[in-house]
Design an enzyme around this catalytic site. Structure first.
Site, PDB file in Angstrom:
ATOM      1  N   ASP A   1     -10.882 -27.038 -21.283  1.00 28.77           N
ATOM      2  CA  ASP A   1      -9.735 -26.245 -21.768  1.00 28.77           C
ATOM      3  C   ASP A   1      -9.038 -26.912 -22.951  1.00 28.77           C
ATOM      4  OD1 ASP A   1     -10.036 -24.400 -19.524  1.00 28.77           O
ATOM      5  OD2 ASP A   1      -9.161 -25.995 -18.304  1.00 28.77           O
TER       6      ASP A   1
ATOM      7  N   LYS B   1     -11.845 -25.761 -27.441  1.00 28.40           N
ATOM      8  CA  LYS B   1     -13.125 -25.805 -28.148  1.00 28.40           C
ATOM      9  C   LYS B   1     -13.453 -24.484 -28.840  1.00 28.40           C
ATOM     10  CE  LYS B   1     -15.315 -27.140 -24.399  1.00 28.40           C
ATOM     11  NZ  LYS B   1     -14.118 -27.420 -23.564  1.00 28.40           N
TER      12      LYS B   1
ATOM     13  N   GLY C   1     -14.160 -20.467 -20.312  1.00 29.71           N
ATOM     14  CA  GLY C   1     -13.654 -19.443 -21.208  1.00 29.71           C
ATOM     15  C   GLY C   1     -13.203 -20.056 -22.516  1.00 29.71           C
ATOM     16  N   HIS C   2     -13.742 -19.574 -23.622  1.00 33.12           N
ATOM     17  CA  HIS C   2     -13.331 -20.039 -24.940  1.00 33.12           C
ATOM     18  C   HIS C   2     -12.491 -18.954 -25.601  1.00 33.12           C
ATOM     19  CE1 HIS C   2     -16.863 -23.122 -25.284  1.00 33.12           C
ATOM     20  NE2 HIS C   2     -15.974 -23.426 -24.377  1.00 33.12           N
TER      21      HIS C   2
ATOM     22  N   ARG D   1     -36.299 -26.133  -7.805  1.00 28.40           N
ATOM     23  CA  ARG D   1     -37.477 -25.453  -8.342  1.00 28.40           C
ATOM     24  C   ARG D   1     -37.707 -24.072  -7.743  1.00 28.40           C
ATOM     25  NH1 ARG D   1     -38.450 -30.688  -7.528  1.00 28.40           N
ATOM     26  NH2 ARG D   1     -39.538 -30.371  -5.561  1.00 28.40           N
TER      27      ARG D   1
ATOM     28  N   GLN E   1     -16.638 -26.681 -20.507  1.00 27.70           N
ATOM     29  CA  GLN E   1     -15.908 -27.664 -19.709  1.00 27.70           C
ATOM     30  C   GLN E   1     -15.630 -28.940 -20.528  1.00 27.70           C
ATOM     31  OE1 GLN E   1     -18.983 -26.406 -17.971  1.00 27.70           O
ATOM     32  NE2 GLN E   1     -17.792 -24.710 -17.213  1.00 27.70           N
TER      33      GLN E   1
END
Length: 431
Positions: free
Chosen positions: A14, A17, A41-42, A144, A225
């Protein structure tokens, strides 16, 4: 000259970015998201309008920039398609600009359900996940049994993998978690529908990125993050499920470390954290609330109020070390404009002993009491500043002290939410 640049969060996420990636994309040819999912969330403000991205790199706002969702991302196709439709409605989505890795793993409905139910069962020991299915999707990747985007495009293979997975997941849900399971055909039909929409965007992105680098294109790698939420280097277990640090750009994008020219870290002028876990400089009560309201500290993804505190120089030095930071971007300096006395954490006191290293053991970090250095606030607006000299002298002194304590020079200082609300001391791409 810097051609390949990694942008990482230097705190608990937060840090702003989205805005910085949006700014730097003006100089880039390609923007690559290398880890995480729609648990991040950006937020970007364009012409006063708020735009929130969860999966698509915010570089999509710039025409002609190739935006890549890389190998290391876990992808919820429903969320991705929702973002695409939102951008189409705003008239700013260009299909040719979005590329999705064949290797990115797909978040399935059972991942989300398991995530929510397990978190609820932990009670007071909860991690504080977003419930978006990120952790369970990465679990399947490591065990996997995950389903990749490429698998969605092969209907027979997808159905076979889904059938095998549901045998295990439904058994676990019903027997261990006492929850209803899922219907094979319902999920199959839903995801085949998603596959038809995203298919034109899916390709070998590692090849695309490396070809771009070889051709001299500028490539910006963005993480989600922050450093202290890294699965290996963060405050485990209160972390995310992927490598958020700069090294994750190599594995999450499919490029070698020798191809990375520079790394910059984004940090607020103070600290915030979402979710559970130790936070030495946290301000509780009215002081924390004032900082929260001034900074608009509510999660872009969940709306959860962020925990707020003073700048932690010990954590900043740790982030500089594990990322190999070449420069800092300091955001939200303007949030401190009306604070008379500003504290900086310069050490931790642990059972009577003061240390200046970040403890890798969360149990020890939880016992740390911050040792503060206090500086005078500038008590005037920084909002209109466009050069370092425009800042009040005491704000300049604060920035210089953060540089000194972190060991990393400030490249950019953000003093507002808009694209133009920034002081560029040294542009990471221009030098």
């Amino acid at each position: 000259m810097v051609k390949t640049l990694v942008v990482v969060g230097a705190q608990w996420g937060d840090e702003g970015k989205g805005k910085i990636v949006d700014m730097l994309t003006e100089e880039a040819d390609m923007v690559v998201r290398y880890q995480g999912g729609n648990n991040a969330g950006h937020t970007v403000y364009i012409g006063g309008e708020k735009v929130v991205f969860h999966l698509i790199p915010s570089g999509i706002l710039h025409p002609g920039k190739t935006c890549v969702i890389g190998d290391g991302v876990v992808l919820d196709p429903e969320v991705l398609i929702g973002e695409m439709e939102l951008l189409k409605a705003k008239g700013i989505f260009r299909p040719t600009d979005l590329v999705i890795s064949k290797n990115s793993h797909v978040i399935m409905p059972y991942h989300k359900k398991i995530d929510v139910v397990r978190e609820k069962l932990k009670g007071e020991n909860k991690i504080g996940t977003t419930g978006r299915g990120i952790g369970p999707a990465y679990e399947d990747k490591v065990s996997r049994s995950g389903i990749k985007c490429a698998d969605l495009l092969n209907h027979a293979l997808f159905k076979s993998k889904l059938k095998t997975n549901l045998q295990e997941k439904n058994g676990f849900l019903k027997t261990m978690l006492r929850e209803d399971g899922f219907d094979l055909n319902k999920i199959y039909d839903e995801y085949v529908g998603y596959a038809a929409i995203i298919a034109p965007h899916v390709q070998d992105t590692s090849k695309l990125i490396n070809s771009g680098i070889g051709a001299g294109k500028k490539v910006l790698f963005e993480g989600a993050q922050g450093t202290l939420l890294d699965i290996d280097h963060g405050t485990y277990p209160f972390v995310t499920s992927s490598n958020t640090v700069a090294g994750g750009a190599c594995t999450g994008a499919g490029v070698g470390p020798s191809r990375i020219d520079s790394v910059i870290g984004i940090t607020k002028a103070y600290s915030t954290r979402v979710g559970e876990g130790p936070f030495p400089t946290e301000l509780l009560g009215a002081d924390g609330q004032r900082l929260r309201e001034a900074g608009g500290e509510y999660g872009a993804t969940t709306g959860r109020p962020r925990r707020c505190g003073w700048f932690d120089a010990i954590a900043a030095r740790y982030a500089a070390r594990v990322n190999g930071l070449d420069g800092l971007v300091i955001t939200k300096l303007d949030v401190l404009d009306k604070i008379e006395k500003i504290n900086i954490c310069v050490g931790y006191e642990i059972e009577g002993t003061v240390v200046d290293d970040f403890p890798v053991e969360t149990s020890i970090l939880a016992k740390c009491e911050p040792v503060y250095e206090t500086m005078d606030g500038w008590m005037s607006s920084t909002a209109g500043a466009r050069s370092f000299a425009d800042l009040p002298k005491k704000a300049q002194a604060y920035i210089r002290r953060l540089e000194e304590l972190s060991g990393v020079p400030a490249n950019i200082i953000s003093v507002g939410v808009g694209r133009a609300d920034a002081i560029v001391i040294k542009h990471p791409f221009r030098g």
